[in-house]
Design a protein around this motif. Structure first.
Motif, PDB file in Angstrom:
ATOM      1  N   GLU A 221    -107.070 -49.930  21.670  1.00  0.00           N
ATOM      2  CA  GLU A 221    -108.175 -50.677  22.294  1.00  0.00           C
ATOM      3  C   GLU A 221    -107.823 -51.076  23.727  1.00  0.00           C
ATOM      4  OE1 GLU A 221    -111.083 -51.094  21.094  1.00  0.00           O
ATOM      5  OE2 GLU A 221    -110.799 -50.516  18.998  1.00  0.00           O
ATOM      6  N   ILE A 222    -106.579 -51.454  23.963  1.00  0.00           N
ATOM      7  CA  ILE A 222    -106.144 -51.793  25.325  1.00  0.00           C
ATOM      8  C   ILE A 222    -106.244 -50.582  26.225  1.00  0.00           C
ATOM      9  CG2 ILE A 222    -104.127 -52.401  26.736  1.00  0.00           C
ATOM     10  CD1 ILE A 222    -103.244 -54.256  24.473  1.00  0.00           C
ATOM     11  N   ASN A 223    -105.765 -49.450  25.713  1.00  0.00           N
ATOM     12  CA  ASN A 223    -105.764 -48.214  26.490  1.00  0.00           C
ATOM     13  C   ASN A 223    -107.168 -47.705  26.802  1.00  0.00           C
ATOM     14  OD1 ASN A 223    -105.220 -44.826  26.267  1.00  0.00           O
ATOM     15  ND2 ASN A 223    -103.917 -46.050  27.625  1.00  0.00           N
ATOM     16  N   ALA A 224    -108.117 -48.031  25.930  1.00  0.00           N
ATOM     17  CA  ALA A 224    -109.505 -47.627  26.171  1.00  0.00           C
ATOM     18  C   ALA A 224    -110.086 -48.358  27.381  1.00  0.00           C
ATOM     19  CB  ALA A 224    -110.355 -47.917  24.935  1.00  0.00           C
ATOM     20  N   VAL A 225    -109.601 -49.574  27.634  1.00  0.00           N
ATOM     21  CA  VAL A 225    -110.061 -50.368  28.774  1.00  0.00           C
ATOM     22  C   VAL A 225    -109.181 -50.121  29.999  1.00  0.00           C
ATOM     23  CG1 VAL A 225    -110.451 -52.714  29.642  1.00  0.00           C
ATOM     24  CG2 VAL A 225    -110.969 -52.153  27.257  1.00  0.00           C
ATOM     25  N   GLU A 226    -107.879 -50.096  29.748  1.00  0.00           N
ATOM     26  CA  GLU A 226    -106.895 -49.905  30.819  1.00  0.00           C
ATOM     27  C   GLU A 226    -106.115 -48.632  30.522  1.00  0.00           C
ATOM     28  OE1 GLU A 226    -105.193 -49.861  33.947  1.00  0.00           O
ATOM     29  OE2 GLU A 226    -106.084 -51.869  33.810  1.00  0.00           O
ATOM     30  N   ASN A 227    -106.651 -47.471  30.984  1.00  0.00           N
ATOM     31  CA  ASN A 227    -106.021 -46.200  30.598  1.00  0.00           C
ATOM     32  C   ASN A 227    -104.657 -45.983  31.248  1.00  0.00           C
ATOM     33  OD1 ASN A 227    -106.772 -45.509  33.196  1.00  0.00           O
ATOM     34  ND2 ASN A 227    -108.507 -44.253  32.550  1.00  0.00           N
ATOM     35  N   ASN A 228    -104.357 -46.759  32.284  1.00  0.00           N
ATOM     36  CA  ASN A 228    -103.023 -46.704  32.884  1.00  0.00           C
ATOM     37  C   ASN A 228    -102.155 -47.775  32.217  1.00  0.00           C
ATOM     38  OD1 ASN A 228    -100.842 -46.114  34.524  1.00  0.00           O
ATOM     39  ND2 ASN A 228    -101.557 -47.384  36.213  1.00  0.00           N
ATOM     40  N   SER A 229    -101.962 -47.610  30.919  1.00  0.00           N
ATOM     41  CA  SER A 229    -101.161 -48.558  30.144  1.00  0.00           C
ATOM     42  C   SER A 229    -100.157 -47.788  29.296  1.00  0.00           C
ATOM     43  CB  SER A 229    -102.054 -49.430  29.260  1.00  0.00           C
ATOM     44  OG  SER A 229    -102.831 -48.643  28.382  1.00  0.00           O
ATOM     45  N   THR A 230     -99.041 -48.445  28.973  1.00  0.00           N
ATOM     46  CA  THR A 230     -97.961 -47.816  28.208  1.00  0.00           C
ATOM     47  C   THR A 230     -97.440 -48.789  27.161  1.00  0.00           C
ATOM     48  OG1 THR A 230     -97.279 -46.518  30.151  1.00  0.00           O
ATOM     49  CG2 THR A 230     -95.691 -46.704  28.335  1.00  0.00           C
ATOM     50  N   LEU A 231     -97.186 -48.265  25.974  1.00  0.00           N
ATOM     51  CA  LEU A 231     -96.591 -49.065  24.894  1.00  0.00           C
ATOM     52  C   LEU A 231     -95.160 -48.610  24.684  1.00  0.00           C
ATOM     53  CD1 LEU A 231     -96.773 -51.092  22.527  1.00  0.00           C
ATOM     54  CD2 LEU A 231     -97.675 -49.215  21.125  1.00  0.00           C
ATOM     55  N   LEU A 232     -94.214 -49.541  24.802  1.00  0.00           N
ATOM     56  CA  LEU A 232     -92.808 -49.250  24.548  1.00  0.00           C
ATOM     57  C   LEU A 232     -92.455 -49.745  23.152  1.00  0.00           C
ATOM     58  CD1 LEU A 232     -91.132 -50.442  27.899  1.00  0.00           C
ATOM     59  CD2 LEU A 232     -92.022 -48.167  27.339  1.00  0.00           C
ATOM     60  N   LEU A 233     -92.040 -48.842  22.277  1.00  0.00           N
ATOM     61  CA  LEU A 233     -91.649 -49.193  20.915  1.00  0.00           C
ATOM     62  C   LEU A 233     -90.134 -49.053  20.799  1.00  0.00           C
ATOM     63  CD1 LEU A 233     -94.480 -47.438  18.866  1.00  0.00           C
ATOM     64  CD2 LEU A 233     -94.267 -49.867  19.434  1.00  0.00           C
ATOM     65  N   ILE A 234     -89.459 -50.182  20.665  1.00  0.00           N
ATOM     66  CA  ILE A 234     -88.001 -50.222  20.641  1.00  0.00           C
ATOM     67  C   ILE A 234     -87.547 -50.535  19.225  1.00  0.00           C
ATOM     68  CG2 ILE A 234     -85.952 -51.303  21.642  1.00  0.00           C
ATOM     69  CD1 ILE A 234     -87.970 -52.247  23.940  1.00  0.00           C
ATOM     70  N   GLY A 235     -86.806 -49.614  18.619  1.00  0.00           N
ATOM     71  CA  GLY A 235     -86.346 -49.802  17.256  1.00  0.00           C
ATOM     72  C   GLY A 235     -86.487 -48.531  16.445  1.00  0.00           C
ATOM     73  N   ASP A 236     -86.069 -48.597  15.199  1.00  0.00           N
ATOM     74  CA  ASP A 236     -86.132 -47.449  14.299  1.00  0.00           C
ATOM     75  C   ASP A 236     -86.408 -47.964  12.889  1.00  0.00           C
ATOM     76  OD1 ASP A 236     -86.073 -44.831  13.484  1.00  0.00           O
ATOM     77  OD2 ASP A 236     -84.026 -44.436  14.173  1.00  0.00           O
ATOM     78  N   GLY A 237     -86.628 -47.052  11.951  1.00  0.00           N
ATOM     79  CA  GLY A 237     -86.877 -47.487  10.583  1.00  0.00           C
ATOM     80  C   GLY A 237     -87.636 -46.449   9.782  1.00  0.00           C
ATOM     81  N   ILE A 238     -87.832 -46.743   8.507  1.00  0.00           N
ATOM     82  CA  ILE A 238     -88.386 -45.758   7.575  1.00  0.00           C
ATOM     83  C   ILE A 238     -89.842 -45.399   7.878  1.00  0.00           C
ATOM     84  CG2 ILE A 238     -86.821 -46.383   5.703  1.00  0.00           C
ATOM     85  CD1 ILE A 238     -89.033 -48.057   4.494  1.00  0.00           C
ATOM     86  N   LEU A 239     -90.559 -46.240   8.598  1.00  0.00           N
ATOM     87  CA  LEU A 239     -91.973 -45.962   8.872  1.00  0.00           C
ATOM     88  C   LEU A 239     -92.201 -45.320  10.250  1.00  0.00           C
ATOM     89  CD1 LEU A 239     -93.719 -49.180   7.459  1.00  0.00           C
ATOM     90  CD2 LEU A 239     -93.396 -46.956   6.347  1.00  0.00           C
ATOM     91  N   ARG A 240     -91.125 -45.008  10.937  1.00  0.00           N
ATOM     92  CA  ARG A 240     -91.279 -44.474  12.298  1.00  0.00           C
ATOM     93  C   ARG A 240     -92.112 -43.188  12.321  1.00  0.00           C
ATOM     94  NH1 ARG A 240     -86.707 -43.501  17.022  1.00  0.00           N
ATOM     95  NH2 ARG A 240     -87.922 -42.029  18.267  1.00  0.00           N
TER      96      ARG A 240
END
Length: 372
Positions: A221-240
């Motif tokens: 939803e953020i990216n739909a409004v602000e297409n110059n946006s980036t999500l940084l996902l830091i970490g690991d795990g069974i659901l990655r």
């Protein structure tokens, strides 16, 4: 010299492991000697295991979840042969009380039950076991710690919490390491090719508790409004892997960076503009303290204890609110946010590890003196 044995290491770097590292590094080593118990074979391959091994001896014993009798025998031998004054059991749940039982029946002077969580996602059976077992904690522990009042209420009775054997121990951090630094911010944004992007950061294991599904929907939803946006996902795990598939299905792969387990989280937070944590539950998440120490705007689910709100700018959002409502709130808050140095505020509220580790050392000292 007071000897303390910590139990509670798990299979990966989480809140308890961060607590052990932060406090063990900074405690008064002329007063306190700390060692650790590990029951996870896989933990030996983790970087946090190597770090803890430099701070104290790690005893590898049988897993008390699968081999209770063998584990009990080995743990009791460690406690008695090591002449430990205090056994400090760091707990995410009361499902496993064997370490407390063993410590109670050893020659340790004090046994601490330390609550680090306020719920679990291990299923209905584990939840039932927790709620049954927590009533027996006082039979085996002499003292009670919690990372927050919310965690305390999940583990202990009102009588225990109001008693003189209970204490809140903040999940303090090395705040100087996280202090806002524009030069590091510029370098990391360049290295990550973020340019002028609006950067949302999240740090946490890929597990149900952290609610990555919701996070991805919010970012969409953020990216739909602000297409110059980036999500940084830091970490690991069974659901990655499942989250990576969801990102592909939503066609936002170019805007989401899966960074895995990192040892430069403090610098990655510098590169971000806002930290988002829509967790289903938490004890007192250390990462929120780290994000605030770096001067970041923080947007948290309302299931997270208010005790970690150090800065006025830190916000809570109804977990049940729609992803669009979350996105609109975040974007609106970003417009009105000005980043600043927050070190003095963090120290004043009790999150500077240098001060808090010394306090914990004094608590250990007073417990042992009371038992003499």
């Amino acid at each position: 010299m007071i000897k303390v044995l910590h139990i509670g290491m798990s299979y990966g770097l989480g809140g308890i492991e961060q607590f052990l590292i932060n406090y063990s590094k900074n405690i008064d080593k002329d007063l306190i000697k700390i060692d650790f118990i590990n029951v996870f074979e896989v933990a030996k391959k983790q970087s946090y295991y190597t770090e803890l091994s430099k701070l104290g001896k790690i005893y590898n014993i049988a897993d008390y979840r699968n081999h209770p009798f063998k584990s009990y025998k080995q743990l009791k031998e460690v406690i008695n042969n090591g002449n430990y004054d205090i056994v400090h059991y760091n707990m995410n749940s009361a499902a496993y009380l064997l370490p407390l039982i063993c410590a109670k029946n050893s020659n340790a002077k004090r046994v601490i039950a330390h609550a680090h969580n306020s719920a679990n996602d291990k299923g209905i059976i584990k939840s039932i076991v927790h709620f049954i077992n927590k009533h027996f904690i006082t039979f085996f522990a002499s003292d009670y710690f919690a990372c927050s009042e919310k965690a305390a209420k999940w583990f202990f009775s009102k009588k225990t919490i109001n008693g003189d054997r209970f204490k809140i121990i903040n999940n303090a951090i090395d705040i100087d390491k996280f202090q806002y630094n524009p030069d590091i911010r510029e370098k990391y944004r360049k290295d990550l090719n973020l340019k002028d992007s609006l950067v949302i950061a999240h740090v946490g294991r890929f597990k149900k508790q952290k609610n990555h599904e919701k996070l991805i929907e919010i970012f969409k939803e953020i990216n739909a409004v602000e297409n110059n946006s980036t999500l940084l996902l830091i970490g690991d795990g069974i659901l990655r892997e499942s989250i990576q598939n969801k990102v592909k299905d939503l066609n936002i792969s170019d805007n989401v960076k899966f960074l895995g387990i990192r040892h430069d989280v403090e610098s990655l937070l510098q590169a971000a503009d806002v930290f988002v944590l829509p967790s289903l539950y938490e004890g007192a998440p250390t990462v929120v303290i780290e994000a605030q120490a770096s001067g970041l705007l923080c947007e948290l689910s309302d299931t997270i204890t208010r005790e970690v709100k150090v800065l006025d700018e830190t916000n809570y959002i109804d977990l049940k609110a729609s992803s669009k409502e979350w996105a609109d709130k975040i974007l609106d808050d970003v417009k009105n946010f000005e980043r600043k140095d927050t070190i003095s505020e963090m120290t004043e509220k009790g999150y500077n590890i240098k001060n808090e580790a010394l306090k914990l050392g004094k608590i250990y000292e007073s417990l042992v003196k009371e038992s003499e």
